[in-house]
Design a protein around this motif. Structure first.
Motif, PDB file in Angstrom:
ATOM      1  N   ALA A  69       0.822  -0.778   0.134  1.00 22.08           N
ATOM      2  CA  ALA A  69      -0.080   0.206  -0.091  1.00 22.08           C
ATOM      3  C   ALA A  69       1.300   1.309   0.188  1.00 22.08           C
ATOM      4  CB  ALA A  69      -1.527  -0.360   1.171  1.00 22.08           C
ATOM      5  N   TYR A  70       1.311   1.428  -0.942  1.00 22.86           N
ATOM      6  CA  TYR A  70       3.582   2.942  -1.047  1.00 22.86           C
ATOM      7  C   TYR A  70       2.360   3.667  -0.778  1.00 22.86           C
ATOM      8  CZ  TYR A  70       5.393  -1.955  -1.916  1.00 22.86           C
ATOM      9  OH  TYR A  70       5.654  -3.228  -2.517  1.00 22.86           O
ATOM     10  N   THR A  71       0.700   4.108  -1.884  1.00 21.39           N
ATOM     11  CA  THR A  71       0.786   5.170  -1.791  1.00 21.39           C
ATOM     12  C   THR A  71      -0.445   5.957  -0.343  1.00 21.39           C
ATOM     13  OG1 THR A  71      -1.511   4.369  -3.103  1.00 21.39           O
ATOM     14  CG2 THR A  71       0.576   5.383  -4.295  1.00 21.39           C
ATOM     15  N   ASP A  72      -0.670   4.521   0.328  1.00 25.33           N
ATOM     16  CA  ASP A  72      -1.516   4.837   1.270  1.00 25.33           C
ATOM     17  C   ASP A  72      -1.446   6.545   2.023  1.00 25.33           C
ATOM     18  OD1 ASP A  72      -3.416   3.026   3.342  1.00 25.33           O
ATOM     19  OD2 ASP A  72      -1.707   4.176   4.949  1.00 25.33           O
ATOM     20  N   ASP A  73      -2.331   7.019   2.604  1.00 29.91           N
ATOM     21  CA  ASP A  73      -2.294   8.173   3.474  1.00 29.91           C
ATOM     22  C   ASP A  73      -1.547   8.228   4.754  1.00 29.91           C
ATOM     23  OD1 ASP A  73      -4.549   9.330   1.362  1.00 29.91           O
ATOM     24  OD2 ASP A  73      -5.932   8.644   2.880  1.00 29.91           O
ATOM     25  N   GLU A  74      -1.461   7.619   4.985  1.00 30.47           N
ATOM     26  CA  GLU A  74      -0.144   6.959   6.579  1.00 30.47           C
ATOM     27  C   GLU A  74       1.074   7.081   6.052  1.00 30.47           C
ATOM     28  OE1 GLU A  74      -1.469   6.388  10.231  1.00 30.47           O
ATOM     29  OE2 GLU A  74      -2.150   7.993   8.510  1.00 30.47           O
ATOM     30  N   ILE A  75       1.566   6.673   4.296  1.00 29.41           N
ATOM     31  CA  ILE A  75       3.147   6.898   4.786  1.00 29.41           C
ATOM     32  C   ILE A  75       3.292   8.426   3.358  1.00 29.41           C
ATOM     33  CG2 ILE A  75       4.280   6.644   2.776  1.00 29.41           C
ATOM     34  CD1 ILE A  75       3.979   3.578   1.953  1.00 29.41           C
ATOM     35  N   ILE A  76       2.212   8.717   3.482  1.00 25.52           N
ATOM     36  CA  ILE A  76       2.114  10.145   3.223  1.00 25.52           C
ATOM     37  C   ILE A  76       1.987  11.490   3.929  1.00 25.52           C
ATOM     38  CG2 ILE A  76       0.857  12.333   1.507  1.00 25.52           C
ATOM     39  CD1 ILE A  76       1.897   9.950  -0.417  1.00 25.52           C
ATOM     40  N   ARG A  77       1.400  11.115   4.631  1.00 26.12           N
ATOM     41  CA  ARG A  77       1.748  11.864   6.054  1.00 26.12           C
ATOM     42  C   ARG A  77       2.809  11.573   6.785  1.00 26.12           C
ATOM     43  NH1 ARG A  77       1.295  10.452  10.905  1.00 26.12           N
ATOM     44  NH2 ARG A  77       1.261   8.374  11.134  1.00 26.12           N
ATOM     45  N   ILE A  78       3.284  10.931   6.800  1.00 30.81           N
ATOM     46  CA  ILE A  78       4.984  10.907   8.110  1.00 30.81           C
ATOM     47  C   ILE A  78       5.597  10.892   7.218  1.00 30.81           C
ATOM     48  CG2 ILE A  78       6.323   9.215   8.684  1.00 30.81           C
ATOM     49  CD1 ILE A  78       4.154   7.129   9.357  1.00 30.81           C
ATOM     50  N   LEU A  79       5.864  10.605   5.788  1.00 29.56           N
ATOM     51  CA  LEU A  79       6.866  11.291   5.098  1.00 29.56           C
ATOM     52  C   LEU A  79       6.692  13.107   4.693  1.00 29.56           C
ATOM     53  CD1 LEU A  79       7.754   8.561   2.198  1.00 29.56           C
ATOM     54  CD2 LEU A  79       8.582   8.892   4.838  1.00 29.56           C
ATOM     55  N   THR A  80       5.616  13.979   4.997  1.00 27.28           N
ATOM     56  CA  THR A  80       5.484  14.899   4.292  1.00 27.28           C
ATOM     57  C   THR A  80       5.571  16.040   5.585  1.00 27.28           C
ATOM     58  OG1 THR A  80       3.636  15.223   4.350  1.00 27.28           O
ATOM     59  CG2 THR A  80       4.600  14.065   2.213  1.00 27.28           C
ATOM     60  N   THR A  81       5.152  15.041   7.101  1.00 24.70           N
ATOM     61  CA  THR A  81       4.703  16.352   7.936  1.00 24.70           C
ATOM     62  C   THR A  81       5.969  16.152   9.057  1.00 24.70           C
ATOM     63  OG1 THR A  81       3.643  14.125   8.802  1.00 24.70           O
ATOM     64  CG2 THR A  81       2.168  16.192   7.750  1.00 24.70           C
ATOM     65  N   ARG A  82       7.000  15.075   9.595  1.00 21.72           N
ATOM     66  CA  ARG A  82       7.430  14.872  10.536  1.00 21.72           C
ATOM     67  C   ARG A  82       9.119  15.483  10.616  1.00 21.72           C
ATOM     68  NH1 ARG A  82       3.881  13.837  14.085  1.00 21.72           N
ATOM     69  NH2 ARG A  82       3.037  11.708  13.864  1.00 21.72           N
ATOM     70  N   SER A  83       9.374  15.896  11.521  1.00 23.78           N
ATOM     71  CA  SER A  83      10.591  16.500  10.811  1.00 23.78           C
ATOM     72  C   SER A  83      11.962  15.564  10.702  1.00 23.78           C
ATOM     73  CB  SER A  83      10.793  17.308  12.709  1.00 23.78           C
ATOM     74  OG  SER A  83      11.435  16.362  13.272  1.00 23.78           O
ATOM     75  N   LYS A  84      12.805  15.986  10.488  1.00 25.72           N
ATOM     76  CA  LYS A  84      13.708  15.554   9.892  1.00 25.72           C
ATOM     77  C   LYS A  84      14.514  14.106  11.091  1.00 25.72           C
ATOM     78  CE  LYS A  84      18.363  14.986   7.481  1.00 25.72           C
ATOM     79  NZ  LYS A  84      20.105  16.030   7.281  1.00 25.72           N
ATOM     80  N   ALA A  85      14.124  14.635  12.102  1.00 23.51           N
ATOM     81  CA  ALA A  85      14.851  13.861  13.950  1.00 23.51           C
ATOM     82  C   ALA A  85      14.142  12.923  13.693  1.00 23.51           C
ATOM     83  CB  ALA A  85      15.275  15.210  14.662  1.00 23.51           C
ATOM     84  N   GLN A  86      12.938  13.080  14.005  1.00 20.71           N
ATOM     85  CA  GLN A  86      12.013  11.976  14.030  1.00 20.71           C
ATOM     86  C   GLN A  86      12.150  11.421  12.587  1.00 20.71           C
ATOM     87  OE1 GLN A  86       9.965  12.433  16.836  1.00 20.71           O
ATOM     88  NE2 GLN A  86       9.385  10.351  16.459  1.00 20.71           N
ATOM     89  N   LEU A  87      11.667  11.401  11.548  1.00 17.38           N
ATOM     90  CA  LEU A  87      12.025  11.155  10.549  1.00 17.38           C
ATOM     91  C   LEU A  87      13.287  10.108  10.606  1.00 17.38           C
ATOM     92  CD1 LEU A  87      10.916  12.550   7.119  1.00 17.38           C
ATOM     93  CD2 LEU A  87       9.344  11.129   8.334  1.00 17.38           C
ATOM     94  N   LEU A  88      14.441  10.430  11.197  1.00 13.83           N
ATOM     95  CA  LEU A  88      15.865   9.725  11.255  1.00 13.83           C
ATOM     96  C   LEU A  88      15.424   8.505  12.558  1.00 13.83           C
ATOM     97  CD1 LEU A  88      18.712  12.030  10.364  1.00 13.83           C
ATOM     98  CD2 LEU A  88      17.579  10.467   8.993  1.00 13.83           C
ATOM     99  N   ALA A  89      14.447   9.265  12.940  1.00 11.84           N
ATOM    100  CA  ALA A  89      14.722   8.042  14.674  1.00 11.84           C
ATOM    101  C   ALA A  89      13.275   6.871  13.839  1.00 11.84           C
ATOM    102  CB  ALA A  89      13.846   9.135  15.649  1.00 11.84           C
TER     103      ALA A  89
END
Length: 314
Positions: free
Chosen positions: A183-203
């Motif tokens: 489900a590569y285009t799922d809203d949850e994937i998009i939400r996480i990648l487009t809203t979280r800070s870089k530090a949060q994404l790296l974690a």
């Protein structure tokens, strides 16, 4: 980490402008003089030169450049002479209006720039094109790519170091579950990648690796020919290892038959004042040849001279 070299004693702005005017006048253009000046001035110095040149000669410096030189050399000089935000706005406009699936330009600008830098790009886009970057991306990008790229270029991420470890764990699980079910285009994937800070994404990506035994990008290679998966991988690499991401773009630009001058010019002009030294180190380590030598072997003439100047070649 920049490769740009600026003389210890920089001439007065008026002197630089006078020398540039001389380079443009007469029957022939003095390309070497253009490179020696513009190829060795930082963004603030180039901005001052543009302002003084217009005030003194009644013509924009960029117009004088386009009247006198052409081709890949012209594009490299023009892109370099622009302010960083204005340059990114120009590149983003090309990336949006000429968009093709898998095109990386919008991802690079959205994910390899800080929040303030991306905001400045959007402002520069307003000023230059009298439209918003978001509306052009929405107008020209289609399908699932639009769903991802519009919020990416619209983001203003928090840039502090704080990380919520419980959130990183839960969102790593969300990502793994969606990817496992393709489900590569799922809203949850998009939400996480487009809203979280870089530090949060790296974690989150580190938690993904620790919890599931391999990096997230490995799971996003299920179909190497899928351009949307390629775009997702580019997003993640621009956040996690921009130096390795840009090294690969440069490597592919000069590998094989023919040169991708647009990609080569884009990376060198946008990273020369940022981290091109680090990209050069990654390139040499991976390819056992200096990047300057590879560029010199794949380009020629004044275009080669301009790129080598930005690469810091003495």
């Amino acid at each position: 980490m920049a490769t740009l070299t600026v003389p210890a004693s920089v001439p007065a702005v008026a002197d630089d402008c006078e020398q540039l005017r001389k380079a443009f006048e007469g029957w022939g253009t003095n390309e070497a003089l253009i490179i020696s000046i513009l190829g060795h001035r930082d963004a603030a110095q180039r901005r001052a030169i543009r302002r003084h040149y217009a005030d003194t000669y009644g013509q924009e410096l960029l117009r004088s450049i386009t009247d006198e030189i052409s081709g890949d050399f012209e594009r490299a000089v023009i892109l370099w002479t622009l302010d960083p935000a204005e340059r990114d706005a120009v590149l983003a406009n090309e990336g949006a209006t000429k968009w093709q699936p898998g095109s990386p330009v919008l991802v690079e600008i959205a994910c390899a720039r800080g929040s303030a830098q991306l905001f400045a790009v959007r402002q520069a886009y307003h000023d230059r094109f009298k439209r918003s970057l978001e509306e052009d991306v929405a107008a020209h990008v289609t399908g699932d790519f639009r769903k991802l790229l519009v919020p990416l270029v619209s983001a203003y991420r928090y840039e502090g170091p704080e990380v919520n470890t419980r959130l990183a764990h839960s969102e790593a699980k969300i990502l793994q579950d969606k990817i496992e079910h393709k489900a590569y285009t799922d809203d949850e994937i998009i939400r996480i990648l487009t809203t979280r800070s870089k530090a949060q994404l790296l974690a989150t990506f580190n938690n993904y690796n620790d919890s599931f035994g391999h990096p997230i990008n490995k799971d996003l290679k299920a179909d190497p020919k899928d351009e949307f998966l390629k775009t997702l991988r580019a997003v993640i690499r621009c956040f996690t290892c921009p130096d390795r991401y840009f090294e690969k773009v440069v490597r592919l630009a000069i590998a094989g038959n023919g040169t991708d001058e647009n990609s080569l010019t884009r990376i060198i002009t946008t990273r020369a004042e940022v981290d091109l030294k680090l990209i050069k180190e990654v390139y040499q380590k991976r390819n056992s040849v200096p990047l300057e030598k590879a560029v010199a072997g794949d380009t020629s003439g004044d275009y080669e001279g301009m790129l080598l100047a930005l690469l810091g070649k003495e």
